[in-house]
Design a protein around this motif. Structure first.
Motif, PDB file in Angstrom:
ATOM      1  N   ASP A   5       0.948  -1.079  -0.302  1.00 11.92           N
ATOM      2  CA  ASP A   5      -0.180   0.049  -0.323  1.00 11.92           C
ATOM      3  C   ASP A   5       0.686   1.298   0.436  1.00 11.92           C
ATOM      4  O   ASP A   5      -0.058   2.274  -0.641  1.00 11.92           O
ATOM      5  N   ASP A   6       1.831   1.110  -0.161  1.00 12.81           N
ATOM      6  CA  ASP A   6       3.058   2.286   0.960  1.00 12.81           C
ATOM      7  C   ASP A   6       3.474   2.416  -0.550  1.00 12.81           C
ATOM      8  O   ASP A   6       3.466   3.632  -1.026  1.00 12.81           O
ATOM      9  N   ALA A   9       0.718   3.717  -2.527  1.00 13.00           N
ATOM     10  CA  ALA A   9       0.803   5.674  -3.218  1.00 13.00           C
ATOM     11  C   ALA A   9       1.617   6.086  -2.879  1.00 13.00           C
ATOM     12  O   ALA A   9       2.076   7.538  -3.934  1.00 13.00           O
ATOM     13  N   ARG A  13       1.607   9.153  -6.187  1.00 10.09           N
ATOM     14  CA  ARG A  13       2.175  10.820  -5.764  1.00 10.09           C
ATOM     15  C   ARG A  13       2.883  11.172  -6.687  1.00 10.09           C
ATOM     16  O   ARG A  13       3.495  12.118  -7.542  1.00 10.09           O
TER      17      ARG A  13
END
Length: 170
Positions: A5-6, A9, A13
């Motif tokens: 998930d990180d 993300a 970005r």
């Protein structure tokens, strides 16, 4: 170890930053190309059927061919030969997937040959509607409105900001 998930993300970005930089480069490339007489290069930022709505009372230029033809007209060629600069401010960009909207000011600076001084000739509010095509950004529509006593420029900025930031934007 970075969680999935990180990583997703972070990738999202990074893509947003890359998209903003690509859009900024596209918008800021138009003026120098137009002023250098590189009509094909300046027009290349538009979609084939994109619109350049430059005058509230005139017909828009349609597609790359229409923008290029406008840049090759005698009035525009005379402007560049006499000394002119098309200056865009850094864009305020709102991304939405493969679409984006940007706002800039457009300033056209002209040379007064008699005095040898430059002066601000036109100041416009500009809305850029952009789309990603095949991995690259292109102008779907550019709308210019003078920031003069007609209120058209202020209305373009206001309506766009309300659209992007919410109806209750004040």
């Amino acid at each position: 170890m970075v969680a999935t998930d990180d990583l997703a993300a972070l990738e999202a970005r990074l893509r947003a930053v890359e998209d903003e930089l690509a859009i900024r480069r596209l918008i800021l490339s138009y003026g120098p190309a137009a002023d250098a007489g590189l009509a094909t290069l300046a027009a290349s930022v538009w979609q084939e059927d994109g619109l350049y709505d430059w005058d509230a009372n005139g017909a828009p230029h349609v597609g790359q061919a229409g923008v290029e033809a406008m840049l090759l007209t005698e009035p525009h060629q005379t402007l560049t030969k006499e000394g002119v600069g098309h200056i865009a401010t850094p864009p305020l960009i709102e991304l939405d997937g493969d679409e984006a909207t940007a706002l800039t000011y457009s300033q056209i600076i002209r040379l007064d040959a008699e005095s040898g001084r430059f002066y601000l000739w036109r100041l416009s509010a500009v809305r850029w509607d952009l789309v990603r095509e095949g991995g690259s950004w292109a102008v779907k529509r550019r709308t210019n409105r003078l920031l003069d006593n007609t209120a058209a420029g202020r209305e373009l900025f206001g309506a766009t900001l309300k659209e992007l930031r919410g109806v209750d934007a004040r």
